[in-house]
Motif scaffolding. Structure first.
Motif, PDB file in Angstrom:
ATOM      1  N   ALA A  50      16.614  64.612  65.842  1.00 35.32           N
ATOM      2  CA  ALA A  50      17.623  65.632  65.606  1.00 35.32           C
ATOM      3  C   ALA A  50      17.012  66.711  64.716  1.00 35.32           C
ATOM      4  O   ALA A  50      16.281  66.408  63.780  1.00 35.32           O
ATOM      5  CB  ALA A  50      18.823  65.003  64.912  1.00 35.32           C
ATOM      6  N   ARG A  51      17.234  67.954  65.014  1.00 31.97           N
ATOM      7  CA  ARG A  51      16.838  69.125  64.233  1.00 31.97           C
ATOM      8  C   ARG A  51      15.368  69.500  64.348  1.00 31.97           C
ATOM      9  O   ARG A  51      14.963  70.531  63.809  1.00 31.97           O
ATOM     10  CB  ARG A  51      17.204  68.957  62.740  1.00 31.97           C
ATOM     11  CG  ARG A  51      18.709  68.913  62.494  1.00 31.97           C
ATOM     12  CD  ARG A  51      19.006  68.670  61.045  1.00 31.97           C
ATOM     13  NE  ARG A  51      18.308  69.599  60.201  1.00 31.97           N
ATOM     14  CZ  ARG A  51      17.875  69.296  58.983  1.00 31.97           C
ATOM     15  NH1 ARG A  51      18.060  68.104  58.487  1.00 31.97           N
ATOM     16  NH2 ARG A  51      17.251  70.191  58.260  1.00 31.97           N
ATOM     17  N   VAL A  52      14.539  68.662  64.960  1.00 34.61           N
ATOM     18  CA  VAL A  52      13.125  69.034  65.100  1.00 34.61           C
ATOM     19  C   VAL A  52      12.714  68.882  66.554  1.00 34.61           C
ATOM     20  O   VAL A  52      12.976  67.856  67.165  1.00 34.61           O
ATOM     21  CB  VAL A  52      12.204  68.129  64.254  1.00 34.61           C
ATOM     22  CG1 VAL A  52      10.755  68.563  64.414  1.00 34.61           C
ATOM     23  CG2 VAL A  52      12.589  68.175  62.788  1.00 34.61           C
ATOM     24  N   ARG A  53      12.111  69.918  67.116  1.00 28.81           N
ATOM     25  CA  ARG A  53      11.583  69.742  68.478  1.00 28.81           C
ATOM     26  C   ARG A  53      10.244  70.434  68.568  1.00 28.81           C
ATOM     27  O   ARG A  53       9.958  71.378  67.794  1.00 28.81           O
ATOM     28  CB  ARG A  53      12.559  70.277  69.520  1.00 28.81           C
ATOM     29  CG  ARG A  53      12.750  71.768  69.490  1.00 28.81           C
ATOM     30  CD  ARG A  53      13.899  72.151  70.416  1.00 28.81           C
ATOM     31  NE  ARG A  53      14.374  73.474  70.088  1.00 28.81           N
ATOM     32  CZ  ARG A  53      14.272  74.523  70.903  1.00 28.81           C
ATOM     33  NH1 ARG A  53      13.722  74.390  72.089  1.00 28.81           N
ATOM     34  NH2 ARG A  53      14.730  75.704  70.534  1.00 28.81           N
ATOM     35  N   SER A  54       9.420  69.951  69.488  1.00 30.15           N
ATOM     36  CA  SER A  54       8.126  70.597  69.677  1.00 30.15           C
ATOM     37  C   SER A  54       8.116  71.320  71.012  1.00 30.15           C
ATOM     38  O   SER A  54       8.735  70.878  71.980  1.00 30.15           O
ATOM     39  CB  SER A  54       6.996  69.570  69.588  1.00 30.15           C
ATOM     40  OG  SER A  54       7.168  68.574  70.558  1.00 30.15           O
ATOM     41  N   ILE A  55       7.425  72.439  71.020  1.00 25.18           N
ATOM     42  CA  ILE A  55       7.249  73.226  72.247  1.00 25.18           C
ATOM     43  C   ILE A  55       5.749  73.478  72.336  1.00 25.18           C
ATOM     44  O   ILE A  55       5.119  73.844  71.336  1.00 25.18           O
ATOM     45  CB  ILE A  55       7.991  74.585  72.133  1.00 25.18           C
ATOM     46  CG1 ILE A  55       9.504  74.371  71.995  1.00 25.18           C
ATOM     47  CG2 ILE A  55       7.668  75.481  73.319  1.00 25.18           C
ATOM     48  CD1 ILE A  55      10.310  75.681  71.849  1.00 25.18           C
ATOM     49  N   SER A  56       5.194  73.292  73.518  1.00 26.41           N
ATOM     50  CA  SER A  56       3.752  73.525  73.661  1.00 26.41           C
ATOM     51  C   SER A  56       3.442  75.010  73.404  1.00 26.41           C
ATOM     52  O   SER A  56       4.035  75.894  74.038  1.00 26.41           O
ATOM     53  CB  SER A  56       3.311  73.128  75.073  1.00 26.41           C
ATOM     54  OG  SER A  56       2.152  73.849  75.410  1.00 26.41           O
ATOM     55  N   LEU A  57       2.532  75.259  72.484  1.00 32.25           N
ATOM     56  CA  LEU A  57       2.217  76.651  72.142  1.00 32.25           C
ATOM     57  C   LEU A  57       1.593  77.365  73.335  1.00 32.25           C
ATOM     58  O   LEU A  57       1.954  78.502  73.643  1.00 32.25           O
ATOM     59  CB  LEU A  57       1.274  76.697  70.920  1.00 32.25           C
ATOM     60  CG  LEU A  57       0.820  78.087  70.488  1.00 32.25           C
ATOM     61  CD1 LEU A  57       2.006  78.992  70.143  1.00 32.25           C
ATOM     62  CD2 LEU A  57      -0.115  78.013  69.281  1.00 32.25           C
ATOM     63  N   ASN A  58       0.662  76.700  74.009  1.00 30.56           N
ATOM     64  CA  ASN A  58       0.007  77.352  75.141  1.00 30.56           C
ATOM     65  C   ASN A  58       1.008  77.687  76.242  1.00 30.56           C
ATOM     66  O   ASN A  58       0.930  78.742  76.868  1.00 30.56           O
ATOM     67  CB  ASN A  58      -1.105  76.471  75.713  1.00 30.56           C
ATOM     68  CG  ASN A  58      -2.324  76.475  74.791  1.00 30.56           C
ATOM     69  OD1 ASN A  58      -2.413  77.291  73.872  1.00 30.56           O
ATOM     70  ND2 ASN A  58      -3.246  75.564  75.031  1.00 30.56           N
ATOM     71  N   GLY A  59       1.971  76.779  76.452  1.00 31.17           N
ATOM     72  CA  GLY A  59       2.977  77.027  77.481  1.00 31.17           C
ATOM     73  C   GLY A  59       3.899  78.183  77.085  1.00 31.17           C
ATOM     74  O   GLY A  59       4.267  79.010  77.914  1.00 31.17           O
ATOM     75  N   ALA A  60       4.249  78.219  75.793  1.00 34.96           N
ATOM     76  CA  ALA A  60       5.194  79.248  75.334  1.00 34.96           C
ATOM     77  C   ALA A  60       4.519  80.608  75.185  1.00 34.96           C
ATOM     78  O   ALA A  60       5.185  81.635  75.223  1.00 34.96           O
ATOM     79  CB  ALA A  60       5.798  78.819  73.992  1.00 34.96           C
ATOM     80  N   ALA A  61       3.185  80.591  74.981  1.00 36.86           N
ATOM     81  CA  ALA A  61       2.487  81.852  74.694  1.00 36.86           C
ATOM     82  C   ALA A  61       1.256  81.979  75.598  1.00 36.86           C
ATOM     83  O   ALA A  61       0.120  81.885  75.119  1.00 36.86           O
ATOM     84  CB  ALA A  61       2.096  81.893  73.221  1.00 36.86           C
ATOM     85  N   PRO A  62       1.485  82.219  76.907  1.00 36.91           N
ATOM     86  CA  PRO A  62       0.327  82.300  77.818  1.00 36.91           C
ATOM     87  C   PRO A  62      -0.638  83.421  77.426  1.00 36.91           C
ATOM     88  O   PRO A  62      -1.845  83.321  77.688  1.00 36.91           O
ATOM     89  CB  PRO A  62       0.967  82.554  79.192  1.00 36.91           C
ATOM     90  CG  PRO A  62       2.393  82.913  78.930  1.00 36.91           C
ATOM     91  CD  PRO A  62       2.771  82.369  77.609  1.00 36.91           C
ATOM     92  N   ARG A  63      -0.127  84.465  76.767  1.00 33.10           N
ATOM     93  CA  ARG A  63      -1.035  85.560  76.402  1.00 33.10           C
ATOM     94  C   ARG A  63      -1.991  85.143  75.273  1.00 33.10           C
ATOM     95  O   ARG A  63      -3.050  85.718  75.107  1.00 33.10           O
ATOM     96  CB  ARG A  63      -0.236  86.806  76.023  1.00 33.10           C
ATOM     97  CG  ARG A  63       0.401  87.445  77.279  1.00 33.10           C
ATOM     98  CD  ARG A  63       0.877  88.848  77.004  1.00 33.10           C
ATOM     99  NE  ARG A  63       2.146  88.813  76.329  1.00 33.10           N
ATOM    100  CZ  ARG A  63       3.337  89.027  76.914  1.00 33.10           C
ATOM    101  NH1 ARG A  63       3.399  89.318  78.194  1.00 33.10           N
ATOM    102  NH2 ARG A  63       4.448  88.979  76.227  1.00 33.10           N
ATOM    103  N   LEU A  64      -1.581  84.120  74.506  1.00 32.54           N
ATOM    104  CA  LEU A  64      -2.518  83.575  73.505  1.00 32.54           C
ATOM    105  C   LEU A  64      -3.715  82.944  74.219  1.00 32.54           C
ATOM    106  O   LEU A  64      -4.866  83.078  73.797  1.00 32.54           O
ATOM    107  CB  LEU A  64      -1.806  82.529  72.631  1.00 32.54           C
ATOM    108  CG  LEU A  64      -2.713  81.692  71.728  1.00 32.54           C
ATOM    109  CD1 LEU A  64      -3.365  82.553  70.646  1.00 32.54           C
ATOM    110  CD2 LEU A  64      -1.943  80.543  71.065  1.00 32.54           C
ATOM    111  N   VAL A  65      -3.416  82.260  75.324  1.00 30.60           N
ATOM    112  CA  VAL A  65      -4.483  81.593  76.075  1.00 30.60           C
ATOM    113  C   VAL A  65      -5.464  82.654  76.596  1.00 30.60           C
ATOM    114  O   VAL A  65      -6.684  82.514  76.455  1.00 30.60           O
ATOM    115  CB  VAL A  65      -3.879  80.765  77.241  1.00 30.60           C
ATOM    116  CG1 VAL A  65      -4.987  80.067  78.019  1.00 30.60           C
ATOM    117  CG2 VAL A  65      -2.879  79.750  76.700  1.00 30.60           C
ATOM    118  N   THR A  66      -4.931  83.751  77.131  1.00 29.27           N
ATOM    119  CA  THR A  66      -5.796  84.839  77.616  1.00 29.27           C
ATOM    120  C   THR A  66      -6.644  85.387  76.462  1.00 29.27           C
ATOM    121  O   THR A  66      -7.852  85.579  76.587  1.00 29.27           O
ATOM    122  CB  THR A  66      -4.910  85.993  78.174  1.00 29.27           C
ATOM    123  OG1 THR A  66      -3.913  85.433  79.003  1.00 29.27           O
ATOM    124  CG2 THR A  66      -5.734  87.003  78.933  1.00 29.27           C
TER     125      THR A  66
END
Ligand SMILES: C[S@@+](CC[C@H](N)C(=O)[O-])C[C@H]1O[C@@H](n2cnc3c(N)ncnc32)[C@H](O)[C@@H]1O
Length: 454
Positions: A50-66
């Motif tokens: 409850a109150r904490v969740r993780s989101i994949s950074l690479n998935g959420a920020a494809p431009r970071l990967v580029t």
């Protein structure tokens, strides 16, 4: 309806184990139950809670990967300069944090977005009113430093502001267009500072600098945040060296004050006097700790507040920026509301004129640093049960003019073992006076304390 607050952070698997789990646990324990934490994760998933969740950074920020694919092949963009590694030019490392913020600002349904570095540990309950209060009338709150980039371990943004979207888009553009590499440094702090300064100059946003002391390298621990959180960035997490000699020394990260809390725990004072309240953080720290062991604390704080001038700052060797009585009153009043056992009085003016003769259970003398001022302040408080002096100088100060060393030559006292040693050569310890019985008790708490105790 109360505004929605969401905190975000990012770390990789190693960071999760080194500090992330501690930070998350402390968040869950001390942030209001209505505040969620989103962890932009690199290479792991958090077990659902409850109150904490993780989101994949690479998935959420494809431009970071580029961005990383392009620049991680270039050693210069990862801080490898001709003269060795320099974090100021590590564009790749500090991009993670920024792209996590861009993703959060674009997708999270929240009013206030709080950025916490992965190694920010929350150690006390954050009042629900805290974020709305520091964000009153501004788009962003941050920790500024004079002549240096800001400390971005904590940032807060109001996503309802009409300039929020353009602000984050501008920062992202700085990365994606390569404008980043024209800046004086290539990390997130520089990008934030440049964007903030331009938006402010154009009259588009207002911001709040939470630093109370612009001269410090560690504005986090000199700000109102320090009442609730610590940022361990670049700071030693444990002390080991010199323990055999009974004296623990730190560099530019004052640790001597933790000993005050041990004294509070041992003596459980109901009345506390502090000369030199400054921004009120010590008052809150002492009171919070004391209330764990007793039911009530009456605090009286003396400070120049607005009466500080460049002249008395230099006479008293005062390195802190001045704060207003109203600002400290607001902080203590919020603490009083949340802690009914606490009450306080704040007295503005020069302690040479304002300090009343009194006997308290516990006193902390940390106002003017001139020997005469300290002697005067002690003369008014000498009947108190325990009197702690900041500013017992072990090195780097003229003890004929400043500090409590001279005064204590004729008084039974103990010098506590944790010394803060600063890069300018100054070494400072705390000293304590009390009855012989109490000094004996203090010596048993701090077997390595030194000094003249009879
Ligand atoms: C080092 S700061 C106190 C820090 C605070 N005790 C803490 O632990 O965070 C010293 C404070 O003493 C105040 N001060 C200096 N000279 C003073 C004087 N003569 N009378 C009252 N306050 C004084 C300054 O305005 C400043 O806020």
């Amino acid at each position: 309806m109360a505004p929605k607050v969401t905190a975000i952070t990012t770390f990789n698997r190693k960071g999760l184990e080194q500090y992330g789990r501690t930070a998350i646990g402390s968040f869950l324990q001390h942030w209001p139950s209505a505040v969620d934490l989103v962890v932009y994760s690199e290479g792991f998933d958090l077990e659902p809670a409850a109150r904490v969740r993780s989101i994949s950074l690479n998935g959420a920020a494809p431009r970071l990967v580029t961005f990383k694919n392009h620049y991680s092949k270039q050693p210069m963009a990862a801080g490898h300069t001709k003269t060795g590694y320099d974090y100021n030019f590590d564009a790749v490392r500090f991009a993670h944090k920024m792209f996590a913020m861009f993703a959060a600002a674009a997708t999270l349904d929240t009013d206030y977005l709080v950025w916490l570095d992965g190694d920010v540990v929350t150690q006390a309950d954050v009042p629900e009113s805290f974020i709305p209060e520091i964000m009153e009338g501004v788009f962003a709150a941050y920790l500024g430093r004079k002549g240096m980039h800001s400390e971005t371990g904590f940032l807060c943004f109001d996503l309802r502001h009409p300039e929020a979207k353009p602000f984050f888009e501008t920062m992202e553009r700085i990365y994606l267009t390569g404008e980043l590499f024209k800046l004086n440094a290539w990390h997130d702090c520089e990008v934030f500072d440049v964007t903030r300064t331009v938006f402010e100059a154009q009259g588009k946003i207002r911001t709040r600098d939470l630093s109370a002391d612009l001269e410090t390298l560690d504005p986090f621990s000199e700000s109102c945040l320090s009442a609730y959180m610590s940022h361990f960035k670049g700071q030693p997490k444990t002390e080991d060296g010199a323990a055999g000699q009974g004296r623990i020394e730190t560099m530019n990260n004052p640790r001597r004050y933790e000993q005050i809390l041990r004294l509070i725990e041992a003596f459980k004072p109901e009345t506390i006097v502090e000369v030199g309240t400054w921004n009120g953080r010590r008052a809150i720290e002492m009171a919070r700790h004391g209330l764990r062991f007793g039911t009530s604390i009456r605090y009286t704080g003396y400070d120049l507040f607005e009466a500080a001038t460049p002249e008395n700052d230099s006479e008293e060797l005062n390195g802190k920026s001045s704060v207003t009585l109203a600002a400290v009153d607001a902080a203590l009043s919020a603490f009083e509301t949340a802690n009914p056992g606490f009450s306080y009085r704040l007295i503005r003016g020069n302690s040479l004129e304002t300090l009343e003769e009194q006997s308290a259970d516990f006193c902390f003398i940390d106002g003017g640093h001139a020997c005469e001022t300290i002697a005067h302040d002690f003369s008014k408080l000498r009947d108190s049960k325990v009197v702690v002096f900041d500013d017992y100088y072990l090195d780097g100060a003229d003890t004929d003019a400043f500090g409590c060393n001279k005064l204590l030559e004729a008084i039974p006292h103990l010098v506590l073992p944790v010394t803060d040693r600063f890069s300018n050569g100054l070494a400072i310890a705390l000293a304590v006076t009390a009855s012989p019985e109490k000094l004996a008790k203090i010596r048993s708490l701090f077997p390595h304390a030194t000094g003249k105790s009879l």
